[in-house]
Design an enzyme around this catalytic site. Structure first.
Site, PDB file in Angstrom:
ATOM      1  N   SER A 148     -23.352  -7.755 -25.262  1.00 54.41           N
ATOM      2  CA  SER A 148     -22.785  -7.031 -26.395  1.00 54.41           C
ATOM      3  C   SER A 148     -22.184  -7.981 -27.411  1.00 54.41           C
ATOM      4  CB  SER A 148     -21.694  -6.085 -25.890  1.00 54.41           C
ATOM      5  OG  SER A 148     -20.578  -6.853 -25.473  1.00 54.41           O
ATOM      6  N   ASP A 190     -16.639 -10.575 -22.222  1.00 56.80           N
ATOM      7  CA  ASP A 190     -17.041 -10.444 -20.827  1.00 56.80           C
ATOM      8  C   ASP A 190     -18.544 -10.594 -20.639  1.00 56.80           C
ATOM      9  OD1 ASP A 190     -14.383  -9.881 -20.662  1.00 56.80           O
ATOM     10  OD2 ASP A 190     -14.660  -7.720 -20.465  1.00 56.80           O
ATOM     11  N   SER A 191     -19.312  -9.872 -21.447  1.00 56.89           N
ATOM     12  CA  SER A 191     -20.760  -9.958 -21.227  1.00 56.89           C
ATOM     13  C   SER A 191     -21.268 -11.334 -21.645  1.00 56.89           C
ATOM     14  CB  SER A 191     -21.503  -8.828 -21.932  1.00 56.89           C
ATOM     15  OG  SER A 191     -21.497  -8.980 -23.319  1.00 56.89           O
ATOM     16  N   SER A 192     -20.617 -11.963 -22.621  1.00 58.05           N
ATOM     17  CA  SER A 192     -21.053 -13.308 -23.024  1.00 58.05           C
ATOM     18  C   SER A 192     -20.818 -14.318 -21.900  1.00 58.05           C
ATOM     19  CB  SER A 192     -20.296 -13.784 -24.260  1.00 58.05           C
ATOM     20  OG  SER A 192     -20.554 -12.924 -25.335  1.00 58.05           O
ATOM     21  N   GLY A 208       0.854  -1.187   0.000  1.00 60.26           N
ATOM     22  CA  GLY A 208       0.000   0.000   0.000  1.00 60.26           C
ATOM     23  C   GLY A 208       0.883   1.227   0.000  1.00 60.26           C
ATOM     24  N   CYS A 220       5.325  -6.169   1.600  1.00 58.91           N
ATOM     25  CA  CYS A 220       5.676  -4.755   1.543  1.00 58.91           C
ATOM     26  C   CYS A 220       5.007  -3.983   2.695  1.00 58.91           C
ATOM     27  CB  CYS A 220       5.305  -4.192   0.175  1.00 58.91           C
ATOM     28  SG  CYS A 220       6.135  -2.646  -0.153  1.00 58.91           S
TER      29      CYS A 220
END
Ligand code: XMP
Length: 515
Positions: free
Chosen positions: A224, A228-230, A56, A83
């Site tokens: 679309s 991703d949408s599929s 961070g 870290c």
């Protein structure tokens, strides 16, 4: 059902946090990310096999810096701090963290103690990626240093009796070549995870979780045809069957045959049991775009009209309980919506979805996945490869690949030219090597000669880029004979084109798309 083995990543705002989760999943261990603000009771209830604290941007000793309850280290669950996470662990448990004289940044050689479980199988001198201003100047009681670099006395530390570990560098990035091995050692050996999680488990688990959430509610998905949408739609369809309705808006700015391809997969003759609505809104978009040449204006019109059409369909369906979105992790990070990390750029999607459509909740089943993980899930769900490995296609579609005014005629030209280009690239076996390639229609007409006749036609521009993150890109070196073949076919087969140009511009200064 058996509780699935889970490792929790507590997010303290680092840029690589999702990568940590991804590396853990690559070790076949399921992993989820939670904000550092998550209540300890919730963590306990999840009974994780291990906990990883991320990096961070803060200094843990500063007032107001993200912190966590000391109890976390007393649960008997192995904890690995990375870290900032390593520094915070020391700070909380009584060690000391201070500002270093010199920032340690970049690839750094460290020497590791081979007897530390984290470093089993790791070379004693190995390279890691450092990025820190602060350093651990004194270890908390019970800890020993198990790695150091020239400038950093505690590059890693452990309290093996309590299974608490800290690593000052970033094992999750590729610049730490043996980093995945270290994370593997932590999750598989220290935490004792069996490693039986796979992408099909993601699919299975998501289906169960979605079913539980949705109950017998109605679900709506804007499809679309992109990966991703599929994938999101198929996942939902497997989970809730015909409670799902997918709305696919054909805005007339899709690639050649794309509308029919999407319909073939999701429509009534496809493989999925869902209500599929294709809205043929081509003419609506063309008439809104008539006479408009300014790129941003075009984008806005397409985005707005898309929302209008979608909204009208949603209204016809009536009260919808859930809306599905195919948001994936890079979208979340880029738009600054993800956990604690800083905004990088705001994502330019098709304009978002209307906020006044009548639905109760959003479901984003792919929110934690990277693109290649989404693709794996898509294959797992039985989606055809041509859909799963589709290259990125912008929401405004060909609207931003036609320079100047969009007309039906120009759409036809660019669709046909692009189809030929894609076909030849695939034939030449180059489609896997090039990140994105397409034809665009310039606004330039020039004089040519064809047969014995003078022509005055459009110039098509071919674009092909190689990129990892799509933020910077190089033009791809396509063999001359392939380009020549594409040029010949386009000139011969596409009416209205008499010139073909290849775009050599990298990004920056260019962008990948033309508008
Ligand atoms: P640029 O042109 O910005 O493109 O270099 C970078 C990547 O983003 C895609 N792109 C978009 N994707 N909506 C999207 O969903 C958009 O408005 C949009 N504009 C560009 C582009 O295809 C490339 O992959």
């Amino acid at each position: 059902m058996d509780r699935r083995e889970t490792v929790i990543v507590l997010d303290f705002g680092g840029q690589y946090n999702q990568l940590v989760a991804r590396r853990v999943r690559e070790c076949h261990v399921y992993c989820e990310i939670y904000s550092y603000k998550t209540d300890i009771a919730r963590i306990k209830a999840m009974a994780p096999k291990g906990i990883i604290l991320t990096g961070g941007p803060n200094s843990c000793y500063e007032e107001g810096a993200p912190t966590y309850s000391k109890e976390l280290f007393e649960l008997g669950i192995p904890v690995l701090g990375l870290c900032y996470g390593a520094q915070l662990m020391q700070h909380i448990l009584g060690g000391r963290v201070e500002r270093a004289d010199k920032r340690e940044y970049g690839k750094t050689e460290i020497t590791v103690d081979p007897s530390c479980e984290l470093f089993a199988g790791v070379a004693q001198k190995t390279t890691c990626w450092m990025s820190h201003f602060d350093y651990i100047s004194r270890l908390a009681e019970g800890f020993v240093s198990v790695a150091h670099s020239a400038d950093c006395p505690v590059a890693a530390c452990e309290n093996s009796a309590r299974k608490l570990y800290g690593i000052q560098f970033h094992p999750e990035v590729l610049h730490t070549p043996e980093g995945t091995k270290m994370l593997y050692n932590f999750v598989r050996n220290v935490c004792g995870c069996a490693g039986d999680w796979k992408m099909d488990s993601f699919v299975e688990q998501s289906i169960l979780a979605i079913r539980q959430k949705v109950g017998d509610g109605k679900v709506l998905c804007a499809l679309s045809g992109g990966v991703d949408s599929s994938v999101a739609a198929v996942l939902l369809s497997k989970a809730v069957g015909d409670q799902l309705t997918c709305v696919f808006v054909d805005h007339g700015l899709l690639r050649k045959n794309e509308g029919d391809e999407v319909e073939a997969v999701f429509g009534p003759s496809g493989n999925y049991d869902l209500h599929f609505i294709r809205v043929n809104a081509q003419q609506r978009f063309y008439s809104k775009l008539a006479g408009v040449t300014e790129p941003e204006r075009k984008r806005k019109i397409i985005g707005e009209e898309f929302i209008r059409v979608f909204e009208e369909e949603a209204k016809k369906i009536g009260a919808v309980d859930f809306l599905v979105q195919g948001t994936i992790y890079p979208d979340v990070v880029e738009s600054g919506l993800g956990g604690e990390s800083a905004v990088i750029k705001s994502h330019h999607n098709v304009g978002g979805l209307p906020d006044y459509v009548d639905f109760k909740e959003i479901i984003e089943p792919l929110r934690d996945l990277f693109k290649d993980e989404v693709r794996k899930a898509g294959l797992e769900l039985g989606l055809p490869e041509y859909l799963v490995f589709r290259q990125p296609f912008p929401g405004p579609g060909l609207g931003i690949r036609i320079i100047g005014e969009v007309t039906e005629e120009k759409v036809r030209i660019v669709q046909d030219a692009d189809f030929i280009y894609r076909e030849e690239i695939a034939k030449a076996g180059l489609d896997k090597e090039i990140s994105q390639y397409f034809a665009a229609l310039t606004n330039m007409r020039s004089v040519g000669v064809m047969g014995d006749e003078r022509t005055y036609d459009y110039a098509v521009a071919l674009r092909a880029v190689k990129t990892i993150d799509f933020m910077t890109a190089e033009s791809a070196e396509i063999p001359y004979e392939v380009l020549n073949r594409v040029m010949n076919r386009i000139i011969n087969e596409v009416r209205g084109v008499n010139r073909v140009l290849y775009d050599l511009t990298s990004k920056p200064p260019g962008t990948i798309e033309f508008e």
